[in-house]
Design a protein around this motif. Structure first.
Motif, short mmCIF file in Angstrom:
data_model
loop_
_atom_site.label_atom_id
_atom_site.label_comp_id
_atom_site.label_asym_id
_atom_site.label_seq_id
_atom_site.Cartn_x
_atom_site.Cartn_y
_atom_site.Cartn_z
N LEU A 3 18.78 -15.87 -72.87
CA LEU A 3 17.47 -14.57 -72.78
C LEU A 3 16.55 -15.38 -73.35
O LEU A 3 15.36 -15.22 -73.21
N SER A 4 16.43 -16.97 -73.63
CA SER A 4 15.04 -17.67 -73.86
C SER A 4 14.59 -17.74 -72.46
O SER A 4 13.24 -17.83 -72.52
N HIS A 5 14.96 -17.31 -71.54
CA HIS A 5 14.16 -18.11 -70.23
C HIS A 5 13.74 -17.01 -69.67
O HIS A 5 12.37 -17.17 -69.70
N PHE A 6 14.78 -15.67 -70.43
CA PHE A 6 13.84 -14.58 -69.50
C PHE A 6 13.30 -14.76 -70.20
O PHE A 6 11.96 -13.59 -69.68
N LEU A 7 13.00 -14.15 -71.19
CA LEU A 7 11.96 -14.21 -71.66
C LEU A 7 10.19 -14.78 -71.93
O LEU A 7 9.21 -13.96 -71.45
N SER A 21 10.21 -14.25 -81.08
CA SER A 21 9.93 -15.82 -80.65
C SER A 21 11.59 -15.98 -81.42
O SER A 21 12.17 -17.56 -81.73
N ARG A 22 12.40 -15.37 -82.33
CA ARG A 22 13.23 -16.37 -83.14
C ARG A 22 14.76 -16.37 -82.57
O ARG A 22 15.13 -17.61 -81.26
N TRP A 23 14.58 -15.20 -81.65
CA TRP A 23 14.89 -15.41 -80.27
C TRP A 23 14.90 -16.37 -78.36
O TRP A 23 16.34 -16.89 -78.15
N GLU A 24 14.26 -16.80 -78.53
CA GLU A 24 13.16 -18.16 -77.80
C GLU A 24 14.12 -19.40 -78.54
O GLU A 24 13.77 -19.81 -77.37
N LYS A 25 14.26 -19.52 -79.75
CA LYS A 25 14.44 -20.28 -80.05
C LYS A 25 16.14 -20.79 -80.57
O LYS A 25 16.46 -21.59 -81.19
N PHE A 26 16.89 -19.39 -79.66
CA PHE A 26 18.22 -19.65 -79.37
C PHE A 26 18.91 -18.71 -81.85
O PHE A 26 19.85 -19.53 -81.75
N PRO A 38 16.93 -22.22 -60.33
CA PRO A 38 16.22 -23.41 -61.74
C PRO A 38 16.01 -22.08 -62.71
O PRO A 38 15.01 -21.36 -63.25
N CYS A 39 16.85 -22.07 -64.01
CA CYS A 39 17.10 -21.23 -65.05
C CYS A 39 17.27 -21.75 -65.99
O CYS A 39 18.65 -22.80 -65.16
N HIS A 40 17.67 -21.80 -67.16
CA HIS A 40 18.22 -22.55 -68.21
C HIS A 40 19.49 -21.59 -68.71
O HIS A 40 19.62 -20.21 -68.48
N ARG A 41 21.00 -22.00 -68.23
CA ARG A 41 22.16 -21.37 -68.41
C ARG A 41 22.35 -21.41 -69.93
O ARG A 41 22.48 -22.13 -70.54
N VAL A 42 22.58 -20.21 -70.58
CA VAL A 42 22.79 -19.49 -71.74
C VAL A 42 23.86 -20.76 -72.17
O VAL A 42 23.95 -21.01 -73.29
N PRO A 93 11.62 -28.76 -73.87
CA PRO A 93 11.42 -28.00 -75.46
C PRO A 93 12.21 -26.71 -74.96
O PRO A 93 12.91 -26.61 -74.09
N ILE A 94 11.88 -25.27 -75.68
CA ILE A 94 12.74 -24.28 -75.88
C ILE A 94 12.74 -23.66 -74.08
O ILE A 94 10.84 -23.69 -73.51
N PRO A 95 13.46 -23.23 -73.78
CA PRO A 95 13.65 -22.48 -72.20
C PRO A 95 12.39 -21.81 -72.61
O PRO A 95 11.79 -21.79 -71.05
#
Length: 175
Positions: A21-25, A50-55, A107-111, A148-150
């Motif tokens: 979700l972080s990468h998608f957002l 912002s919290r979700w982007e930081k997991f 090319p994406c961050h996997r949950v 950094p965060i995705p």
């Protein structure tokens, strides 16, 4: 006669398979020139974005929050839920982890890389596939800068030395 306010239109961003979700957002916000604060205001859920982007998923996203986000990003709630950890799986928000080999393929961050018990990358589609049995990276293999965060992954490279994530696979250790 009152003219109804038009809803803003956004560029659609399709979620990638296994994407966090972080990468998608982050991708959605960049495509639409939005900050996390602006997206939070548009969805009506505020700083939660912002919290979700930081997991930071405690408390876990509510169905109402996911519906509000889905309405803005035009992605079904079920698809957003796929970008979150399954029930009972604990996330580890730091350090951010990466598999360069998988990033090269998609090319994406996997949950799944942020699951607390996940130390190596094994393809979920092919669990016995030896080419994915690599230890997950937590920092650049060149300059040792933590990832950094995705949501902030713009070019898919180290923000310090600019080594592409995909090239980091060469220095990943077999697990």
């Amino acid at each position: 006669m009152e003219i109804p306010a038009e809803q803003p239109r956004f560029f659609q961003v399709e979620p990638l398979e296994g994407e966090s979700l972080s990468h998608f957002l982050g991708r959605f916000r960049r495509e639409n020139y939005l900050t996390a604060t602006q997206l939070g205001k548009l969805t009506g859920i505020g700083a939660v974005i912002s919290r979700w982007e930081k997991f930071y998923l405690n408390p876990f996203p509510t169905p109402q929050e996911l519906e509000a986000l889905a309405a803005v990003v035009e992605v079904k709630v079920d698809r957003l839920i796929e970008m979150l950890p399954p029930k009972g799986v604990t996330m580890k928000p730091r350090p951010i982890r990466l598999c360069g080999a998988c990033y090269q393929e998609s090319p994406c961050h996997r949950v799944e890389w942020q699951f607390k018990d996940k130390l190596k990358c094994v393809s979920e589609a092919h669990p016995k596939d030896a080419r994915h049995q690599l230890g997950l990276l937590t920092k650049c293999t060149n300059c040792e800068t933590p990832f950094p965060i995705p949501a902030d992954w713009v070019q898919g490279e180290c923000p310090h030395c600019f080594l592409p994530f995909a090239k980091m696979a060469r220095r990943q250790k077999r697990y």
